[in-house]
Design a protein around this motif. Sequence first.
Motif, PDB file in Angstrom:
ATOM      1  N   GLY A 278       7.826  10.124  -3.790  1.00 52.13           N
ATOM      2  CA  GLY A 278       7.417  10.140  -2.001  1.00 52.13           C
ATOM      3  C   GLY A 278       8.192   8.918  -1.073  1.00 52.13           C
ATOM      4  O   GLY A 278       8.570   9.236  -0.163  1.00 52.13           O
ATOM      5  N   GLY A 279       7.183   8.150  -1.284  1.00 53.81           N
ATOM      6  CA  GLY A 279       7.262   6.622  -0.102  1.00 53.81           C
ATOM      7  C   GLY A 279       8.485   6.223  -0.769  1.00 53.81           C
ATOM      8  O   GLY A 279       9.200   5.337   0.185  1.00 53.81           O
TER       9      GLY A 279
ATOM     10  N   GLU B 233       2.575   2.157  -3.477  1.00 56.68           N
ATOM     11  CA  GLU B 233       2.107   1.412  -4.433  1.00 56.68           C
ATOM     12  C   GLU B 233       0.400   2.895  -4.546  1.00 56.68           C
ATOM     13  O   GLU B 233       0.857   4.010  -5.342  1.00 56.68           O
ATOM     14  CB  GLU B 233       0.708   0.569  -4.751  1.00 56.68           C
ATOM     15  CG  GLU B 233       0.974  -0.525  -4.934  1.00 56.68           C
ATOM     16  CD  GLU B 233       0.004  -1.018  -5.331  1.00 56.68           C
ATOM     17  OE1 GLU B 233       0.034  -2.438  -6.006  1.00 56.68           O
ATOM     18  OE2 GLU B 233      -1.219  -1.174  -4.301  1.00 56.68           O
ATOM     19  N   GLN B 234       0.394   3.526  -2.904  1.00 53.93           N
ATOM     20  CA  GLN B 234      -0.049   4.849  -2.902  1.00 53.93           C
ATOM     21  C   GLN B 234       1.018   6.339  -2.458  1.00 53.93           C
ATOM     22  O   GLN B 234       0.203   7.450  -3.340  1.00 53.93           O
ATOM     23  CB  GLN B 234      -0.795   5.080  -1.618  1.00 53.93           C
ATOM     24  CG  GLN B 234      -1.774   4.178  -1.240  1.00 53.93           C
ATOM     25  CD  GLN B 234      -2.839   4.173  -2.813  1.00 53.93           C
ATOM     26  OE1 GLN B 234      -3.337   5.507  -3.034  1.00 53.93           O
ATOM     27  NE2 GLN B 234      -3.398   3.439  -3.160  1.00 53.93           N
ATOM     28  N   ASN B 235       2.213   5.618  -2.704  1.00 57.16           N
ATOM     29  CA  ASN B 235       2.939   7.105  -2.073  1.00 57.16           C
ATOM     30  C   ASN B 235       4.226   7.505  -3.680  1.00 57.16           C
ATOM     31  O   ASN B 235       4.564   8.027  -3.299  1.00 57.16           O
ATOM     32  CB  ASN B 235       3.823   6.773  -1.190  1.00 57.16           C
ATOM     33  CG  ASN B 235       3.097   7.795  -0.049  1.00 57.16           C
ATOM     34  OD1 ASN B 235       2.030   8.739   0.308  1.00 57.16           O
ATOM     35  ND2 ASN B 235       2.361   6.061   1.040  1.00 57.16           N
TER      36      ASN B 235
ATOM     37  N   HIS C  99       1.196  -1.273   0.014  1.00 58.20           N
ATOM     38  CA  HIS C  99      -0.131  -0.215   0.395  1.00 58.20           C
ATOM     39  C   HIS C  99       0.517   1.530   0.444  1.00 58.20           C
ATOM     40  O   HIS C  99       0.591   1.967  -0.890  1.00 58.20           O
ATOM     41  CB  HIS C  99      -1.094   0.398   1.566  1.00 58.20           C
ATOM     42  CG  HIS C  99      -1.207   0.980   1.236  1.00 58.20           C
ATOM     43  ND1 HIS C  99      -3.142   1.455   0.331  1.00 58.20           N
ATOM     44  CD2 HIS C  99      -1.994   2.098   2.166  1.00 58.20           C
ATOM     45  CE1 HIS C  99      -3.288   2.291   1.097  1.00 58.20           C
ATOM     46  NE2 HIS C  99      -2.889   3.156   1.677  1.00 58.20           N
ATOM     47  N   TRP C 100       1.567   1.069   1.086  1.00 61.32           N
ATOM     48  CA  TRP C 100       2.931   2.677   0.902  1.00 61.32           C
ATOM     49  C   TRP C 100       3.317   2.389  -0.361  1.00 61.32           C
ATOM     50  O   TRP C 100       3.806   3.656  -0.327  1.00 61.32           O
ATOM     51  CB  TRP C 100       3.826   2.050   1.974  1.00 61.32           C
ATOM     52  CG  TRP C 100       5.028   3.378   1.462  1.00 61.32           C
ATOM     53  CD1 TRP C 100       5.709   3.866   1.700  1.00 61.32           C
ATOM     54  CD2 TRP C 100       4.392   4.422   2.695  1.00 61.32           C
ATOM     55  NE1 TRP C 100       7.484   5.115   1.925  1.00 61.32           N
ATOM     56  CE2 TRP C 100       5.987   5.057   2.760  1.00 61.32           C
ATOM     57  CE3 TRP C 100       3.930   5.241   3.380  1.00 61.32           C
ATOM     58  CZ2 TRP C 100       5.974   6.713   2.883  1.00 61.32           C
ATOM     59  CZ3 TRP C 100       3.855   6.114   3.981  1.00 61.32           C
ATOM     60  CH2 TRP C 100       4.667   7.144   4.110  1.00 61.32           C
TER      61      TRP C 100
ATOM     62  N   ALA D  12       9.759  16.515   2.842  1.00 62.24           N
ATOM     63  CA  ALA D  12       8.483  16.402   2.751  1.00 62.24           C
ATOM     64  C   ALA D  12       7.837  18.034   2.396  1.00 62.24           C
ATOM     65  O   ALA D  12       6.979  18.242   1.487  1.00 62.24           O
ATOM     66  CB  ALA D  12       7.656  16.184   3.928  1.00 62.24           C
TER      67      ALA D  12
ATOM     68  N   SER E 295      10.318   8.278 -10.853  1.00 63.56           N
ATOM     69  CA  SER E 295      10.254   8.264  -9.933  1.00 63.56           C
ATOM     70  C   SER E 295      10.946   7.363  -8.882  1.00 63.56           C
ATOM     71  O   SER E 295      11.393   7.724  -8.156  1.00 63.56           O
ATOM     72  CB  SER E 295       8.584   8.113  -9.845  1.00 63.56           C
ATOM     73  OG  SER E 295       7.924   8.512 -10.028  1.00 63.56           O
TER      74      SER E 295
ATOM     75  N   TYR F 102       9.120  19.178  -0.993  1.00 66.83           N
ATOM     76  CA  TYR F 102       8.531  18.460  -1.761  1.00 66.83           C
ATOM     77  C   TYR F 102       7.010  18.815  -2.497  1.00 66.83           C
ATOM     78  O   TYR F 102       6.255  19.887  -3.143  1.00 66.83           O
ATOM     79  CB  TYR F 102       7.842  16.435  -2.118  1.00 66.83           C
ATOM     80  CG  TYR F 102       7.378  16.429  -2.905  1.00 66.83           C
ATOM     81  CD1 TYR F 102       7.932  16.164  -4.067  1.00 66.83           C
ATOM     82  CD2 TYR F 102       5.673  15.710  -2.431  1.00 66.83           C
ATOM     83  CE1 TYR F 102       6.805  15.520  -5.398  1.00 66.83           C
ATOM     84  CE2 TYR F 102       5.054  15.181  -3.338  1.00 66.83           C
ATOM     85  CZ  TYR F 102       5.767  14.518  -4.301  1.00 66.83           C
ATOM     86  OH  TYR F 102       4.889  14.236  -5.112  1.00 66.83           O
TER      87      TYR F 102
END
Length: 206
Positions: A107-108, A102-104, A99-100, A184, A137, A187
């Motif tokens: 940034g993740g 794929e969602q971020n 989840h981390w 963060a 990315s 960004y």
Amino acid sequence: MDSKLSVWKQKIIVFAGTLGAPGLFLISFLDSSVLTFPVINDLLLIELSIQHPARMPLYAFMAALGSVLGCLLLYFIARKGGEAFFRKRAGRRANAIRHWVEQNGFGGMLVAALLPPPTPFKIFVFAAGVFEVPLWSYISAISLARLIRYFGVGFLAVKYGNDALPLIGRHKLGVALFLVAFVAISYGASRWILRDRSGKPNDTHA
């Protein structure tokens, strides 16, 4: 088998230590891909930077480059290895890590790469390959994180000598949180500055 592997690792470390910048590249590449050399690349970077302070930027760059290419190799191995192997390695953390990443995205991966041990960073790298985080990315995030890490270690080595690594160890969580917050904010600021101010969709189709 483990004892034989340890002997080979020791030989690699000794060999790399005699090479200077190429040795840093080698250790960082192997540590980020198929083997693990905990803290060895940092120690070698510190030692070389103390001996030759003017070459510190070269040493830091070579360490970062080796690490990025090692992570890239692991990324492509993961693309071939499949989700089953990832879940076996990640265990109960598999869904959260998936989840981390794929969602971020960028940034993740950047945050994962900046967090100190015992963060299982290679699992995040493997997840990025399995779940196809966009390559650009991925490379951008890893490159930025590694440049920050190794240039930071090199700077501290030149300034504090052999006390650099203990200093990092005592404050590693605080340093990591500062870097994550700084990245963060940077960004978020870049996204705000570059946002579309026209109030109209970017699409110019009729």
